[in-house]
Design a protein around this motif. Structure first.
Motif, PDB file in Angstrom:
ATOM      1  N   ASP B 313       0.790  -1.096   0.087  1.00 18.23           N
ATOM      2  CA  ASP B 313       0.159  -0.064   0.063  1.00 18.23           C
ATOM      3  C   ASP B 313       0.828   1.240  -0.031  1.00 18.23           C
ATOM      4  OD1 ASP B 313      -2.349  -1.600  -0.200  1.00 18.23           O
ATOM      5  OD2 ASP B 313      -2.718  -1.374   2.204  1.00 18.23           O
ATOM      6  N   GLN B 314       1.884   1.204   0.873  1.00 20.12           N
ATOM      7  CA  GLN B 314       2.737   2.345   0.985  1.00 20.12           C
ATOM      8  C   GLN B 314       3.579   2.610  -0.284  1.00 20.12           C
ATOM      9  OE1 GLN B 314       4.418   0.183   4.332  1.00 20.12           O
ATOM     10  NE2 GLN B 314       4.736   2.039   5.186  1.00 20.12           N
ATOM     11  N   LYS B 315       3.927   1.423  -1.056  1.00 19.61           N
ATOM     12  CA  LYS B 315       4.880   1.714  -2.079  1.00 19.61           C
ATOM     13  C   LYS B 315       4.009   2.034  -3.230  1.00 19.61           C
ATOM     14  CE  LYS B 315       8.205  -1.826  -2.549  1.00 19.61           C
ATOM     15  NZ  LYS B 315       9.376  -1.281  -2.486  1.00 19.61           N
ATOM     16  N   LYS B 316       2.851   1.628  -3.247  1.00 22.57           N
ATOM     17  CA  LYS B 316       1.868   2.100  -4.189  1.00 22.57           C
ATOM     18  C   LYS B 316       1.630   3.675  -4.201  1.00 22.57           C
ATOM     19  CE  LYS B 316      -2.895   1.799  -5.906  1.00 22.57           C
ATOM     20  NZ  LYS B 316      -4.173   1.628  -5.408  1.00 22.57           N
ATOM     21  N   GLU B 317       1.241   3.979  -3.053  1.00 22.69           N
ATOM     22  CA  GLU B 317       1.209   5.279  -2.991  1.00 22.69           C
ATOM     23  C   GLU B 317       2.375   6.571  -3.446  1.00 22.69           C
ATOM     24  OE1 GLU B 317       0.352   7.670   0.977  1.00 22.69           O
ATOM     25  OE2 GLU B 317      -1.116   5.901   0.728  1.00 22.69           O
ATOM     26  N   ARG B 318       3.687   5.778  -2.981  1.00 23.77           N
ATOM     27  CA  ARG B 318       4.832   6.500  -3.501  1.00 23.77           C
ATOM     28  C   ARG B 318       5.050   6.336  -4.990  1.00 23.77           C
ATOM     29  NH1 ARG B 318      10.216   4.594  -4.006  1.00 23.77           N
ATOM     30  NH2 ARG B 318       9.677   2.363  -3.048  1.00 23.77           N
ATOM     31  N   PHE B 319       4.501   5.298  -5.316  1.00 24.38           N
ATOM     32  CA  PHE B 319       4.970   5.240  -7.084  1.00 24.38           C
ATOM     33  C   PHE B 319       4.058   6.219  -7.751  1.00 24.38           C
ATOM     34  CE2 PHE B 319       6.491   0.609  -7.344  1.00 24.38           C
ATOM     35  CZ  PHE B 319       7.737   0.818  -6.675  1.00 24.38           C
ATOM     36  N   ILE B 320       2.871   6.276  -7.053  1.00 24.24           N
ATOM     37  CA  ILE B 320       1.704   7.289  -7.837  1.00 24.24           C
ATOM     38  C   ILE B 320       2.236   8.801  -7.665  1.00 24.24           C
ATOM     39  CG2 ILE B 320      -0.600   8.094  -7.857  1.00 24.24           C
ATOM     40  CD1 ILE B 320      -1.709   5.389  -6.901  1.00 24.24           C
ATOM     41  N   LYS B 321       2.766   8.984  -6.236  1.00 26.80           N
ATOM     42  CA  LYS B 321       3.065  10.256  -5.844  1.00 26.80           C
ATOM     43  C   LYS B 321       4.418  10.764  -6.630  1.00 26.80           C
ATOM     44  CE  LYS B 321       3.400  13.092  -1.964  1.00 26.80           C
ATOM     45  NZ  LYS B 321       4.469  12.794  -0.651  1.00 26.80           N
ATOM     46  N   ASP B 322       5.511   9.805  -6.473  1.00 27.83           N
ATOM     47  CA  ASP B 322       6.744  10.258  -6.859  1.00 27.83           C
ATOM     48  C   ASP B 322       6.846  10.005  -8.101  1.00 27.83           C
ATOM     49  OD1 ASP B 322       6.686  10.957  -4.254  1.00 27.83           O
ATOM     50  OD2 ASP B 322       8.257   9.479  -3.488  1.00 27.83           O
ATOM     51  N   GLU B 329      -1.188   1.351 -12.804  1.00 32.80           N
ATOM     52  CA  GLU B 329       0.118   0.766 -13.237  1.00 32.80           C
ATOM     53  C   GLU B 329       0.689   0.491 -11.730  1.00 32.80           C
ATOM     54  OE1 GLU B 329       1.304   3.543 -16.977  1.00 32.80           O
ATOM     55  OE2 GLU B 329       1.421   4.527 -15.035  1.00 32.80           O
ATOM     56  N   ALA B 330       0.374   1.409 -10.744  1.00 33.30           N
ATOM     57  CA  ALA B 330       1.174   1.246  -9.546  1.00 33.30           C
ATOM     58  C   ALA B 330       0.842  -0.162  -8.912  1.00 33.30           C
ATOM     59  CB  ALA B 330       0.751   2.334  -8.539  1.00 33.30           C
ATOM     60  N   ASN B 331      -0.695  -0.440  -8.930  1.00 33.99           N
ATOM     61  CA  ASN B 331      -1.242  -1.725  -8.560  1.00 33.99           C
ATOM     62  C   ASN B 331      -0.479  -2.818  -9.222  1.00 33.99           C
ATOM     63  OD1 ASN B 331      -3.075  -1.786  -6.686  1.00 33.99           O
ATOM     64  ND2 ASN B 331      -4.608  -1.099  -7.977  1.00 33.99           N
ATOM     65  N   ILE B 332      -0.159  -2.825 -10.425  1.00 37.39           N
ATOM     66  CA  ILE B 332       0.423  -3.991 -10.973  1.00 37.39           C
ATOM     67  C   ILE B 332       1.907  -4.038 -10.387  1.00 37.39           C
ATOM     68  CG2 ILE B 332       1.072  -4.933 -13.533  1.00 37.39           C
ATOM     69  CD1 ILE B 332      -1.169  -3.571 -14.574  1.00 37.39           C
ATOM     70  N   LEU B 333       2.370  -3.176 -10.418  1.00 38.18           N
ATOM     71  CA  LEU B 333       4.005  -3.111 -10.019  1.00 38.18           C
ATOM     72  C   LEU B 333       4.082  -3.410  -8.365  1.00 38.18           C
ATOM     73  CD1 LEU B 333       5.226  -0.070 -11.829  1.00 38.18           C
ATOM     74  CD2 LEU B 333       5.858  -2.334 -12.445  1.00 38.18           C
ATOM     75  N   VAL B 334       3.194  -3.030  -7.749  1.00 36.25           N
ATOM     76  CA  VAL B 334       3.354  -3.634  -6.408  1.00 36.25           C
ATOM     77  C   VAL B 334       2.817  -4.902  -5.932  1.00 36.25           C
ATOM     78  CG1 VAL B 334       3.600  -1.253  -5.296  1.00 36.25           C
ATOM     79  CG2 VAL B 334       1.350  -2.558  -5.183  1.00 36.25           C
ATOM     80  N   SER B 335       2.061  -5.493  -6.742  1.00 42.22           N
ATOM     81  CA  SER B 335       1.149  -6.728  -6.592  1.00 42.22           C
ATOM     82  C   SER B 335       1.937  -7.815  -5.930  1.00 42.22           C
ATOM     83  CB  SER B 335       0.501  -7.150  -7.926  1.00 42.22           C
ATOM     84  OG  SER B 335       1.353  -7.680  -8.714  1.00 42.22           O
ATOM     85  N   TYR B 342      11.932  -5.534  -9.168  1.00 47.12           N
ATOM     86  CA  TYR B 342      12.317  -5.686 -10.582  1.00 47.12           C
ATOM     87  C   TYR B 342      12.421  -4.046 -11.058  1.00 47.12           C
ATOM     88  CZ  TYR B 342      13.119  -7.284 -15.268  1.00 47.12           C
ATOM     89  OH  TYR B 342      13.747  -7.017 -16.617  1.00 47.12           O
ATOM     90  N   TYR B 343      11.063  -3.789 -10.618  1.00 48.96           N
ATOM     91  CA  TYR B 343      10.779  -2.284 -11.267  1.00 48.96           C
ATOM     92  C   TYR B 343      11.826  -1.406 -10.786  1.00 48.96           C
ATOM     93  CZ  TYR B 343       8.454   2.453 -11.360  1.00 48.96           C
ATOM     94  OH  TYR B 343       8.046   3.647 -11.307  1.00 48.96           O
ATOM     95  N   GLU B 344      12.174  -1.188  -9.468  1.00 48.74           N
ATOM     96  CA  GLU B 344      12.945  -0.255  -8.661  1.00 48.74           C
ATOM     97  C   GLU B 344      14.310  -0.652  -9.037  1.00 48.74           C
ATOM     98  OE1 GLU B 344      11.354   1.515  -5.219  1.00 48.74           O
ATOM     99  OE2 GLU B 344      10.789  -0.405  -4.629  1.00 48.74           O
ATOM    100  N   GLU B 345      14.865  -1.836  -9.611  1.00 49.16           N
ATOM    101  CA  GLU B 345      15.902  -2.082 -10.173  1.00 49.16           C
ATOM    102  C   GLU B 345      16.046  -1.273 -11.554  1.00 49.16           C
ATOM    103  OE1 GLU B 345      18.505  -3.400  -8.462  1.00 49.16           O
ATOM    104  OE2 GLU B 345      19.964  -3.113 -10.067  1.00 49.16           O
ATOM    105  N   VAL B 346      15.110  -1.499 -12.309  1.00 48.40           N
ATOM    106  CA  VAL B 346      15.019  -1.013 -13.694  1.00 48.40           C
ATOM    107  C   VAL B 346      15.127   0.662 -13.730  1.00 48.40           C
ATOM    108  CG1 VAL B 346      13.853  -0.729 -15.791  1.00 48.40           C
ATOM    109  CG2 VAL B 346      13.887  -2.801 -14.449  1.00 48.40           C
TER     110      VAL B 346
END
Lengths: 484, 488
Positions: B313-322, B329-335, B342-346
């Motif tokens: 949940d926090q990660k999703k919020e951060r992805f949306i905000k930052d 998109e954020a949902n898929i990435l944090v699921s 992987y995403y954060e590495e890329v």
């Protein structure tokens, strides 16, 4: 050859150390005496050959580092002993050989003692007369027709008859102190958590505690020191330093305050018990202690509370004896039938009675009225003691309401049998230490003991007070040997 | 966006019915040793090779609590935003069965280690909050094996004593889809925390499902049935649908629902009665006298709280905000924890939006086609990142990038090598481009005339021609600029 049966444990330990005699001599003497005493029915399993080997081994190495170097000890058959049959006095474990050693016996062996044999007891330690054992009832050296008390009756009888220099028992509601009182020996139930319960066949986990049974208070201090200690394998064991009970033992009890609880003066108590109590009070006064009247108002509820809590825990603890993994297994057409047949054949009447009581009091709809209420009563009994110990250092009471009774006398009347524990159960419910010290005889020349109850982890004070009583009572076991 | 409306109702002949679902999830704690003994917990070991004297309930054996398991359950509780109870109690649940060596299971009854919390679900019709009633610790039983011998049953005690967390939801779920989403979210949270591997095939995550129905608009809950041990989300969903319909049929024909425990038959796709409420075991719960009440140190809970990893949940919020991602998109990435990793590495070295597209579209297509998880991805995060960097720096075009990507997935090749070896670098030298453009113009004078007389659509034709000549390597932006000038 000396008659080592007349020696105290302390004297035997010292003699072996001073090389006045060897471990083999001592061991042979106890084995001989044990072999000549089969009529007492104290042993379930004899380990005589192994004991001789251990004694020889000791005499060769002469390692005197332990508190019990070179001493053979027979123990209650409730302690699991590695590679030695452990039955708990029950048919359901008649063929059970543990692959492990209980912490308490391990502690004894690491102090230089070794196993002489496994002693008879009430089935799963449930009984006050040693009549519930699958291996037959034990007899009291004071008379062929008398019970030795229970559940550590085999231990008490073997000790009093000189078949072992000392022994250990377990005490859930008086199972060390009552037989000690019936056989003229010393028995101490330590504070709950002082000795590890790991490897002891469980009866009622919140009450069970192992303790020493000896001929004298000095021996009791020594054996307690050897067997006690914290054990991380028992979550209820308490990490508190073990005292130097032996070297700190003193009869100097001047100024100690002794409480006399009026609630222990029960109805129909024989006059001789009351006289004994007075005698004890006078002994302690003579030793300089101050005697005070105190009140433990909830005492009368202790026995009923005990006979709810203990069976409740037992009903669950004994569920594991189901014929699946070890022990006795009966045939059955399916799993349920196998369970039913195994447990019907494997358990005796008293054990079944307690399983039924325990199952009943835990059942939904009855739990609050019985188990929960009993736990509340237990708290009240505990706080009675807490309050009392704000003003006194120890409490003196009789150990039992009577001397040893006759075999069969109470076996058809469970309630009158249970009443035998009336002075001992409050102590288990409170987790406190208590000792029974032989103080006199009744009109039939049967031994009677007094009980000293101490503060938690203050075993030293009750040992010292018992020591003072012992010095003044000059009690000696004076039965005539009838069983040779 | 929120045009989609919740619409899972059972339409009976008379009424429309709402389905009420609550789950009891049993999650195996990720721990090397069991809850009350030091035996290992490895899955798939030979029968009865991971069993201690405690697990097999030998006389005189005593349980000792595994501190790590306690911390794991506190962690999970915190991850569920739940109340941590500093005082909890272990109880004995008494019943006889061949694979229950003690004759009782040590569990927590009245005083669980974790109290109320919640799990947030993203449903197509909006955010859904599912209440957590409690989380308690308990030991698993062994396994009875009935099909190895015609006469005898066998018992494997490897699982006996393994630590489980029972996570009980409130009756807040309303459809099989929400159940799916809830289980996945719970699993994801525990995997982020490292407290349960969530492996349903190996039985690390199992659930009992409570189902009841009520007329739409009714406030009072109906009588529920419990469906035992359904071991996949798909079966859970099937069982719920069947059970809800069964209950609706009964109620509409004037009958009542018996509160009972039912079993789901995966072959018949139906549930059948296992035992009624009257036959229910009386478990005779009471506090285990071998264990002291569990007291947690406040500081320990605080310490675990501080060390909690970032949760979905926090990660999703951060992805949306930052990162300026959409909620979808954020949902898929944090699921899944691994996808987010992987995403954060890329994105360490490249554009976030572009990375999101490449991962959720191109990479997921490959993974789906090959039936691989992100951990098995044929393209490493590092290489995907450098491909994206080559796009943003103008070294290759988006179109070329797709070709390179195709080659990369054959064996995680470095995109730079592919581009170099195959000469795919984008042509961005204005002089070179001018040459090509001039050649195309002179070759197509007729079209130039038409363009100049107003057929501006032809611009695309010239771009195409330039790209053709340059074999797709011409920088499209520069081509546009130069062409425009030359065609004036």
């Amino acid at each position: 050859m000396s008659n080592f049966s007349e020696f105290t444990l302390t004297k035997i330990v010292a003699g072996i150390k001073k090389k006045e005699f060897t471990s083999v001599e001592v061991t042979n003497s106890f084995i001989q005496k044990s072999k000549n005493s089969k009529k007492l029915n104290t042993y379930i399993t004899e380990c005589f050959e192994q004991a001789i080997k251990s004694a020889k081994n000791f005499d060769e190495k002469k390692d005197f580092n332990g508190l019990l170097s070179g001493v053979p000890l027979a123990v209650k058959d409730l302690f699991c002993t590695k590679n030695v049959k452990t039955t708990a006095g029950s048919k359901i474990l008649h063929n059970f050989i543990p692959t492990y050693e209980s912490t308490v016996t391990k502690n004894l062996w690491s102090q230089g003692a070794f196993l002489l044999g496994k002693l008879n007891c009430d089935e799963f330690a449930m009984g006050s007369s040693n009549e519930t054992s699958f291996f037959g009832n034990v007899k009291n050296p004071y008379g062929e027709k008398l019970v030795p008390g229970g559940s550590s009756g085999g231990s008490a009888s073997a000790l009093a008859a000189g078949l072992t220099p000392a022994t250990i028992g377990t005490d859930t509601g008086g199972s060390i102190r009552q037989p000690a009182s019936f056989t003229g020996t010393v028995g101490l139930k330590p504070t709950y958590g002082r000795c590890s319960r790991w490897g002891i066949v469980a009866f009622a986990s919140s009450l069970d505690q192992a303790g020493p049974m000896t001929n004298t208070v000095e021996d009791c201090a020594l054996l307690l020191q050897a067997m006690s200690g914290y054990d991380s394998k028992d979550s209820t064991s308490i990490d508190k330093k073990v005292g130097n009970y032996s070297s700190d033992l003193t009869e100097k009890v001047k100024g100690l305050k002794i409480g006399i609880p009026k609630e222990y003066r029960v109805e129909n108590m024989p006059k001789e018990i009351d006289d004994l109590w007075k005698k004890g009070i006078n002994f302690l006064k003579d030793a300089g202690a101050l005697v005070k009247d105190i009140s433990l108002p909830h005492t009368t509820y202790a026995l009923p509370a005990y006979y709810i809590v203990a069976p409740a825990e037992a009903s669950s603890n004994l569920a594991r004896y189901d014929g699946v993994k070890y022990g006795h297994r009966a045939k059955g057409k399916n799993l349920i039938e196998m369970y039913e047949n195994t447990r019907s054949e494997g358990f005796g009447d008293e054990v079944k009675r307690r399983i039924l009581i325990g199952t009943y009091v835990l059942s939904s709809g009855y739990y609050d009225a019985y188990y929960l209420k009993a736990q509340k009563v237990r708290q009240l009994i505990k706080s009675d003691f807490d309050k009392a110990f704000g003003n006194v250092d120890a409490i003196l009471t009789p150990s039992t309401p009577s001397s040893a009774f006759k075999i069969g006398e109470k076996s058809d009347d469970p309630v009158s049998m249970y009443l035998n524990d009336i002075f001992t159960v409050p102590v288990n419910l409170s987790g406190l230490p208590a000792i029974s010290v032989p103080t006199g005889y009744d009109k039939n020349n049967l031994p009677l003991g007094l009980q000293l109850i101490g503060k938690a982890f203050d075993e030293q004070t009750i040992l010292n007070l018992s020591y003072a009583i012992q010095k003044r009572a000059n009690f000696i076991n004076n039965f005539k040997i009838w069983w040779n | 966006m929120s045009e989609v409306k919740f619409d899972f109702f059972i339409s009976g002949e008379k009424n429309k019915w709402e389905v009420i679902i609550g789950l009891e999830v049993h999650a195996q704690i990720l721990s090397k040793s069991k809850l009350f003994s030091s035996s290992p917990t490895k899955f798939g070991a030979e029968p009865n090779t991971q069993v201690s004297l405690v697990d097999s309930a030998f006389p005189g054996m005593l349980p000792v609590i595994n501190q790590f398991c306690i911390e794991q359950s506190v962690k999970t509780g915190l991850g569920l935003k739940a109340k941590i109870n500093l005082n909890s109690v272990f109880d004995r649940k008494n019943y006889f069965y061949a694979d229950l060596p003690q004759g009782y299971q040590i569990s927590q009854y009245k005083n669980p280690i974790v109290g109320e919390g919640e799990v947030i679900l993203d449903m197509p019709y909006g955010t859904k909050r599912v209440g957590i009633e409690r989380l308690h610790l308990e030991q698993d039983a062994g396994k009875s094996i009935h099909d190895m011998d015609p006469e005898n049953s066998f018992v494997d005690l490897n699982r006996s004593g393994v630590a489980l967390m029972e996570i009980v939801s409130k009756p807040d779920l309303r459809s099989p889809e929400e159940v799916n989403s809830y289980i996945k979210k719970l699993r994801s949270i525990m995997r982020y925390l490292g407290t349960c591997d969530g492996n349903m095939q190996e039985g690390s995550l199992r659930a009992d499902v409570n189902v009841s129905v009520r007329k739409v608009g009714d406030k009072k809950l109906g009588t529920r049935c419990e469906i035992k041990n359904v071991n996949s989300i798909k079966f859970m969903q099937m069982a719920i649908e069947y059970e809800a319909k069964r209950q609706v049929n009964l109620l509409e024909s004037g009958k009542i629902i018996d509160q009972e425990t039912r079993l789901f038959d995966t072959k018949k796709n139906s549930t059948r009665s296992m035992r009624s409420k009257e036959d229910a075991h009386d478990y005779r719960y009471f506090p285990d006298p071998d264990l002291l009440p569990l007291q947690l140190d406040k500081d320990l809970v605080e310490k675990i709280k501080k060390e909690l990893p970032e949760l979905p949940d926090q990660k999703k919020e951060r992805f949306i905000k930052d990162h300026n991602l959409s909620s979808y998109e954020a949902n898929i990435l944090v699921s899944e924890k691994e996808i987010s990793e992987y995403y954060e590495e890329v994105i360490k070295e490249c554009d976030k939006k572009l990375a999101t597209n490449w991962i959720t579209v191109e990479l997921f297509a490959v993974l789906n086609k090959k039936n691989l998880t992100i951990l098995q991805s044929p393209i490493s995060a590092k290489n995907l990142s450098s491909l994206i960097k080559m796009i943003t720096s103008g070294k290759i075009s988006g179109k070329i990038a797709k070709d390179v990507f195709e080659k990369m997935q054959l064996g995680d090749k470095d995109p730079k090598e592919i581009v170099e070896k195959e000469g795919l670098l984008q042509q961005s030298d204005p002089k070179e481009l001018e040459k090509i453009i001039l050649a195309v113009i002179s070759k197509n004078q007729d079209k130039v005339e038409q363009y100049k007389s107003g057929k501006v659509k032809l611009f695309g034709y010239f771009v195409g021609e330039v790209m053709k000549v340059s074999k797709g390597k011409a920088n499209p932006q520069l081509v546009n600029e130069i062409l425009k000038k030359k065609l004036l």
